[in-house]
Design a protein around this motif. Structure first.
Motif, short mmCIF file in Angstrom:
data_model
loop_
_atom_site.label_atom_id
_atom_site.label_comp_id
_atom_site.label_asym_id
_atom_site.label_seq_id
_atom_site.Cartn_x
_atom_site.Cartn_y
_atom_site.Cartn_z
N VAL A 213 -31.06 -15.48 36.14
CA VAL A 213 -30.09 -14.39 35.90
C VAL A 213 -30.50 -13.15 36.71
CG1 VAL A 213 -29.31 -12.73 34.16
CG2 VAL A 213 -29.29 -15.18 33.64
N GLU A 214 -31.78 -12.84 36.69
CA GLU A 214 -32.26 -11.66 37.41
C GLU A 214 -31.95 -11.75 38.90
OE1 GLU A 214 -36.42 -10.63 36.68
OE2 GLU A 214 -36.56 -9.81 38.72
N VAL A 215 -32.21 -12.90 39.48
CA VAL A 215 -31.97 -13.09 40.92
C VAL A 215 -30.49 -12.94 41.25
CG1 VAL A 215 -31.91 -14.89 42.68
CG2 VAL A 215 -34.00 -14.47 41.41
N ALA A 216 -29.63 -13.47 40.40
CA ALA A 216 -28.19 -13.36 40.65
C ALA A 216 -27.74 -11.91 40.49
CB ALA A 216 -27.42 -14.27 39.68
N ALA A 217 -28.27 -11.22 39.49
CA ALA A 217 -27.85 -9.84 39.23
C ALA A 217 -28.23 -8.94 40.38
CB ALA A 217 -28.48 -9.35 37.92
N GLN A 218 -29.30 -9.28 41.07
CA GLN A 218 -29.81 -8.38 42.11
C GLN A 218 -29.39 -8.72 43.53
OE1 GLN A 218 -34.01 -8.21 41.41
NE2 GLN A 218 -33.79 -6.89 39.61
N ASN A 219 -28.67 -9.84 43.70
CA ASN A 219 -28.26 -10.22 45.05
C ASN A 219 -26.75 -10.42 45.11
OD1 ASN A 219 -30.89 -10.78 46.67
ND2 ASN A 219 -31.21 -11.68 44.63
#
Lengths: 449, 449
Positions: A213-219
């Motif tokens: 989730v973090e990776v998707a939220a930040q890219n």
């Protein structure tokens, strides 16, 4: 003596069923983890394409399946419905047992039904990359497959203990071009925070979700993809039950009982929801979700707001949960080790429209072995819960002097789980006993909303 | 854009095709290893039930498939024919590529087509137990499955190196109730004689055959079962090609080229023989058997009488062979590591009715990877030979400015061969180079008849 019922390709369902449209009580709204207020589509936009967010909140009874999705699903769909004549004979029941087999997909389970749909909508909205988590690997391999068919990059955070124990599942994902890493990683803040506390963390589904989730939220070019729990995922699986209804008509029988295993709830929803539509309309059907005693979300969890992940990045959802930091024993049914249950399934259970049953690990392998010797197919450990659930239902009917028609969902094969069978045959199957103290602890950590 | 062609269950072939009936030159007769005279049915009686011996020597054009056999085959048959649209696009060919997929059986390959038939005839003649050998495990698991469905005990002599390297294939056989032992064993005279010479012997298919044959010959209630090479085994596989002919009619195309991998010859025979019937009747079809460069039976072997096993217990058969003590490099396509080739296939090759091609191990995994990413299915290493053969045929046609219709047999999936893919992806695929000196040595040991 017919054993297999196959729909003609032209009769494949063209719409997904949305049970939200007909539920007597809708699930409670998801809440923003910061504000504790109901979230809106804009909160989900960094994670999901708009088409899926619309499906998530839609109240339309049916949603059209795009032709491009159907084209890929027909690589292995419609899937067969079998009458388990040999199993019935082996256990000596007078009841009729039918099963729907979803293991014919290249990834070996029902998961590609939604993976293909999710990859399609993401591709259509210009997304380049999908991030996701996987435990045992059924979901990760399904999204890897879908990504490869639509030309999307796929990054999979695989629970570290599975990454190490299941190199072949990993190889399968890599064969479809996915990038697989053992979670927790040092790539994400979520991963680093877990590793700071416990450098030897073996990971969990909750942690891997936090990372993905973090990776998707930040890219900006990356979206997140989830294999269960969410409403749209459950809708996508209803193609299973819609096919089943037509196939049961071919048999001339109608199920008294519909059974499926339940982890996050997607294969259960897939077969059960179309029959629930008929139950809501007046049919008398018993619908049973089977879960492991090691992770008894419905049977021992609380109906409460909780996070979907471990770190607390996801919205709070009202569901049956064992607590977001619950760590279940290392049973082989990795897909059933999730602490929560889909909000729709949870609400249906709360409203007594469905029932739940929990089974011991040794028992489900006993059922899986009888099934394999008689029906040929080796069930995935997850699916074995449904197998054993059906066997017990049949035996109960015999004891009561009744003859029932039982339908269950054989959601996948166990080709990548043979080490579990080896352990079972050698009598070395590890204990799956749940620690009541640990359960109490993790339940006490539920957020107060 | 249709990609899948499925026959209706009622159109499943009801007869096996016997190509012996129409071959311009019949295979040479098998010879008794002691007397060097043609064997009669009585010589085979200790090993096989009479019905199979009759099929072995039959010159009838068609053999009825018993209903009990069809009942079981329809658990997964008819199998799909696919048009490989995505593969065509990926390799940029103008040719049309079709493939028949036999990996839908519970054992994951075409092998159950004959395993079920053999188990049926043995059961019918009162046999209690079947003995057999297996290399990579495709055949052993298929016979284990068939044995479990007919209530026959199955004993599998598994080549020791595979037994150790492929615990999951073994687990699969055990899940279906078979007794699996690493060959060479000390249970048989054949095994003991090998172990005396080399206590660390890793085994070979030839040695395992010796053990399984010996056990059957010495026990009245036990018969032997072979997964390839013999005439009746090849007949049983023709159901593949018979289905294909009907499915190709559904496509509106007709194959210019039919391709299959060849180890002992059974999956090749399965798809090729019904098309050979049409070739003999005047159709212009090129038929290609693809083998590994590591075990180039057709392309580098001699057409000579040789033993089917290593110890010399079997009849002498006239076939292409690399010599019965040939030990091929340890390639992953375990099913293609047999020193000989079915006498019928050998004779057809000798008479130039079919062609042969050998491919390097790294090349076939390259083809398998492109295939998996585009068509979804992970090919077994054996089947990958046919995949790469089809890709090369398509590219050749492009170079020649031609547009061909190519059909190949995807004989099984690679779910139990993922370690091979892992090695390929990591660049650590072992060398599959054949030692010319060893080949010369083993060819020089051919018996003089």
């Amino acid at each position: 003596m017919q054993t297999k019922y196959i729909l003609d390709e032209k009769d494949i369902p063209k719409k997904w069923y949305n049970i939200l449209s007909e539920m007597p009580n809708k699930p409670h709204p998801p809440l923003h983890p910061g504000t504790i207020k109901p979230i809106g589509p804009e909160d989900l936009a960094p994670l999901f394409p708009m088409a899926l967010i619309e499906q998530e909140v839609s109240l339309e009874k049916y949603i059209d399946i795009p032709e491009e999705v159907l084209n890929i699903l027909t690589m292995w769909r419609p899937t067969p419905l079998y009458r388990a004549h040999r199993l019935e004979k082996a256990i000596g029941t007078k009841s009729k047992i039918y099963y729907k087999y979803e293991g014919t997909s290249p990834a070996g389970s029902h998961k590609p039904n939604t993976a293909v749909a999710q990859a399609y909508y993401n591709k259509k909205e210009g997304v380049k990359k999908l991030s996701t988590e996987t435990g045992a690997g059924q979901w990760g391999s399904s999204l890897a497959l879908a990504g490869s068919l639509f030309g999307l990059e796929v990054k999979v955070y695989m629970v570290k203990v599975s990454y190490e124990q299941k190199p072949y599942r990993r190889a399968l994902m890599e064969a479809w071009g996915a990038n697989v890493v053992p979670s927790p990683t040092t790539e994400t803040q979520a991963g680093r925070s877990i590793l700071e506390k416990d450098p030897n963390s073996q990971g969990s589904l909750g942690i891997a979700i936090s990372e993905a989730v973090e990776v998707a939220a930040q890219n900006a070019d990356t979206k997140y993809s989830l294999g269960s729990v969410l409403n749209h995922v459950l809708h996508h699986q209803t193609i299973i039950g819609e096919e089943c209804i037509k196939q049961m008509q071919m048999t001339g029988d109608y199920p008294d009982v519909v059974i499926a295993s339940a982890g996050g709830g997607s294969n259960f929803a897939g077969i059960a929801f179309p029959f629930l539509r008929e139950k809501i309309a007046g049919k008398n059907i018993k619908i049973v979700a089977v879960e492991p005693t090691a992770c008894p979300t419905l049977t021992k969890g609380e109906f409460s707001y909780d996070f979907g992940d471990t770190v607390g990045l996801t919205p709070l959802v009202k569901m049956y949960t064992l607590g977001h930091d619950f760590m279940p024993p290392g049973i082989h049914a990795g897909g059933l080790r999730y602490h929560g249950m889909a909000p729709i399934v949870s609400q249906l259970y709360h409203d007594s429209l469905i029932e739940a049953l929990s089974l011991e690990q040794a028992k489900i392998f006993e059922g899986a072995s009888i099934f394999a010797k008689n029906e040929g197919i080796i069930p995935a450990p997850e699916s074995a819960h449904a197998v054993q659930g059906a066997i017990e239902e049949a035996k109960k009917a015999d004891e009561e002097g009744k003859t029932k028609t039982i339908l269950f969902n054989l959601s996948g094969h166990g080709h990548f789980d043979m080490s579990a069978y080896t352990q079972y045959f050698s009598g070395k199957l590890e204990d799956s006993t749940l620690s009541e103290i640990k359960l109490k602890e993790s339940l006490s950590s539920l957020p107060v909303v």
